[in-house]
Design a protein around this motif. Structure first.
Motif, PDB file in Angstrom:
ATOM      1  N   SER A   1      -6.500  11.933  -7.536  1.00 27.28           N
ATOM      2  CA  SER A   1      -7.762  11.237  -7.308  1.00 27.28           C
ATOM      3  C   SER A   1      -8.771  12.160  -6.638  1.00 27.28           C
ATOM      4  O   SER A   1      -8.396  13.148  -5.999  1.00 27.28           O
ATOM      5  CB  SER A   1      -7.550   9.981  -6.446  1.00 27.28           C
ATOM      6  OG  SER A   1      -7.094  10.338  -5.158  1.00 27.28           O
TER       7      SER A   1
ATOM      8  N   LYS B   1      -9.706   8.457 -10.606  1.00 29.48           N
ATOM      9  CA  LYS B   1      -8.252   8.523 -10.503  1.00 29.48           C
ATOM     10  C   LYS B   1      -7.636   8.563 -11.896  1.00 29.48           C
ATOM     11  O   LYS B   1      -8.095   7.882 -12.817  1.00 29.48           O
ATOM     12  CB  LYS B   1      -7.738   7.299  -9.741  1.00 29.48           C
ATOM     13  CG  LYS B   1      -6.249   7.265  -9.496  1.00 29.48           C
ATOM     14  CD  LYS B   1      -5.830   5.944  -8.849  1.00 29.48           C
ATOM     15  CE  LYS B   1      -6.539   5.707  -7.538  1.00 29.48           C
ATOM     16  NZ  LYS B   1      -6.069   4.432  -6.897  1.00 29.48           N
TER      17      LYS B   1
ATOM     18  N   GLN C   1       0.835  -1.206   0.000  1.00 26.88           N
ATOM     19  CA  GLN C   1       0.000   0.000   0.000  1.00 26.88           C
ATOM     20  C   GLN C   1       0.869   1.256   0.000  1.00 26.88           C
ATOM     21  O   GLN C   1       0.605   2.201  -0.755  1.00 26.88           O
ATOM     22  CB  GLN C   1      -0.928   0.004   1.208  1.00 26.88           C
ATOM     23  CG  GLN C   1      -1.892   1.186   1.230  1.00 26.88           C
ATOM     24  CD  GLN C   1      -2.777   1.210   2.457  1.00 26.88           C
ATOM     25  OE1 GLN C   1      -2.301   1.006   3.577  1.00 26.88           O
ATOM     26  NE2 GLN C   1      -4.058   1.450   2.267  1.00 26.88           N
TER      27      GLN C   1
ATOM     28  N   GLY D   1       2.511   6.301  -7.268  1.00 26.20           N
ATOM     29  CA  GLY D   1       1.532   7.168  -7.917  1.00 26.20           C
ATOM     30  C   GLY D   1       1.907   8.633  -7.796  1.00 26.20           C
ATOM     31  O   GLY D   1       1.764   9.413  -8.748  1.00 26.20           O
ATOM     32  N   GLN D   2       2.407   9.036  -6.629  1.00 25.27           N
ATOM     33  CA  GLN D   2       2.815  10.414  -6.429  1.00 25.27           C
ATOM     34  C   GLN D   2       4.002  10.786  -7.323  1.00 25.27           C
ATOM     35  O   GLN D   2       4.153  11.942  -7.715  1.00 25.27           O
ATOM     36  CB  GLN D   2       3.192  10.635  -4.959  1.00 25.27           C
ATOM     37  CG  GLN D   2       2.004  10.568  -4.017  1.00 25.27           C
ATOM     38  CD  GLN D   2       2.423  10.475  -2.560  1.00 25.27           C
ATOM     39  OE1 GLN D   2       3.607  10.432  -2.225  1.00 25.27           O
ATOM     40  NE2 GLN D   2       1.452  10.432  -1.659  1.00 25.27           N
TER      41      GLN D   2
ATOM     42  N   ARG E   1       1.063   3.997  -3.248  1.00 20.90           N
ATOM     43  CA  ARG E   1       0.756   5.422  -3.113  1.00 20.90           C
ATOM     44  C   ARG E   1       1.938   6.292  -3.504  1.00 20.90           C
ATOM     45  O   ARG E   1       1.790   7.295  -4.213  1.00 20.90           O
ATOM     46  CB  ARG E   1       0.333   5.718  -1.677  1.00 20.90           C
ATOM     47  CG  ARG E   1      -1.042   5.173  -1.330  1.00 20.90           C
ATOM     48  CD  ARG E   1      -1.405   5.445   0.109  1.00 20.90           C
ATOM     49  NE  ARG E   1      -2.783   5.046   0.402  1.00 20.90           N
ATOM     50  CZ  ARG E   1      -3.324   5.068   1.614  1.00 20.90           C
ATOM     51  NH1 ARG E   1      -2.591   5.453   2.647  1.00 20.90           N
ATOM     52  NH2 ARG E   1      -4.572   4.696   1.783  1.00 20.90           N
ATOM     53  N   ARG E   2       3.122   5.912  -3.061  1.00 24.54           N
ATOM     54  CA  ARG E   2       4.301   6.727  -3.367  1.00 24.54           C
ATOM     55  C   ARG E   2       4.634   6.670  -4.861  1.00 24.54           C
ATOM     56  O   ARG E   2       5.035   7.683  -5.447  1.00 24.54           O
ATOM     57  CB  ARG E   2       5.492   6.262  -2.529  1.00 24.54           C
ATOM     58  CG  ARG E   2       5.397   6.618  -1.076  1.00 24.54           C
ATOM     59  CD  ARG E   2       5.484   8.141  -0.854  1.00 24.54           C
ATOM     60  NE  ARG E   2       6.849   8.611  -1.042  1.00 24.54           N
ATOM     61  CZ  ARG E   2       7.253   9.455  -1.988  1.00 24.54           C
ATOM     62  NH1 ARG E   2       6.373   9.928  -2.862  1.00 24.54           N
ATOM     63  NH2 ARG E   2       8.514   9.837  -2.086  1.00 24.54           N
TER      64      ARG E   2
END
Length: 262
Positions: free
Chosen positions: A171, A218, A25, A32-33, A29-30
């Motif tokens: 998102s 997203k 997880q 995606g950033q 997230r990282r």
């Protein structure tokens, strides 16, 4: 298109259920950033042939392959030796890493098992580990990190500036209490057909005091995501529910998340 990535989780303890993975997880997230699209997550055992074959396969398929687990001092920490084999290079002492570990360890404690953590595939670039010194490393497009979450996260933050990325993923979420997926399915599908560049997900939630559905748009095109968010909000309102921007409040301590039904 943004660069692509795969996360390869290595460890019998994950497959047996003894240990719950806490890294995917965070990495998703990282990435995606950073504008890196996570396309696959694979979990494999501590088996040499499996590790070598999977690394060869996945590094050819994705722009970045990130591995977690199997770089400690024990007999089952075989990831590094397998990475070396996958690249066809020796697995050997990295002098700078050896010196850092030797200085970090208490006198007389830097035994042969711990010295294994200073062995890297030839040509690898160490990833600094500010938590426990033993490095991760990058070789080609493969980035090898620890499985312990706090160490992996520290390693990743040192790795992140070197990763080639693209446009960050953005998102927008709307949710409504009392809403069920069956009620929104047709309208949501129509929105998705109109906006194929945006990923629209439906996520039921259940709390001790509420249940409903969260709808998340997203993508890497902020304007398209915003447009999808407007359409999602309108759909919720048209169906007679009250749209609330953002994710629903978290479950109370000790309460288990469930499925809200359909």
């Amino acid at each position: 298109m943004n660069p692509t990535a795969c996360i390869l989780v290595i460890g019998n303890e994950i497959l047996s259920g003894r240990t719950q993975d806490a890294n995917v997880q965070f990495l998703a997230r990282r990435l995606g950033q950073l504008g890196i699209s996570l396309r696959e997550v694979r979990v494999i055992p501590d088996v040499s042939e499996t590790i070598v074959g999977t690394i060869v396969e996945l590094r050819a398929r994705y722009d970045h392959l990130l591995t977690t687990g199997g770089i400690g001092p024990t007999h089952d920490d075989i990831t590094s030796a397998c990475v070396a084999e996958a690249f066809g290079v020796p697995w050997e002492i990295h002098p700078d890493s050896f010196a850092k570990l030797e200085a970090y360890m208490a006198p007389g404690s830097f035994n042969a098992a711990r010295q294994r953590m200073a062995m890297l595939p030839r040509g690898a670039t160490p990833i600094d580990n500010p938590v426990s010194v033993a490095p991760g490393y990058s070789i080609g497009n493969v980035h090898v990190m620890a499985g312990v979450p706090r160490i992996m996260r520290a390693m990743f933050e040192n790795l992140a500036p070197s990763l080639a990325g693209g446009r960050p993923v953005v998102s927008l979420a709307w949710h409504a209490d009392g809403m069920l997926e069956g009620a929104i399915a047709e309208g949501l599908e129509a929105i998705q057909r109109r906006m194929p560049a945006v990923e629209i997900g439906s996520y039921p939630y259940e709390r001790p005091d509420r249940r409903g559905v969260s709808l998340v748009s997203k993508g890497i095109d902020a304007d398209a995501v915003a447009e999808a968010g407007v359409a999602v909000r309108a759909l919720i309102a048209e169906l007679g529910y009250t749209p609330v921007q953002g994710e629903p409040p978290s479950a109370q301590p000790g309460a288990a998340a469930g499925t809200a039904g359909s």
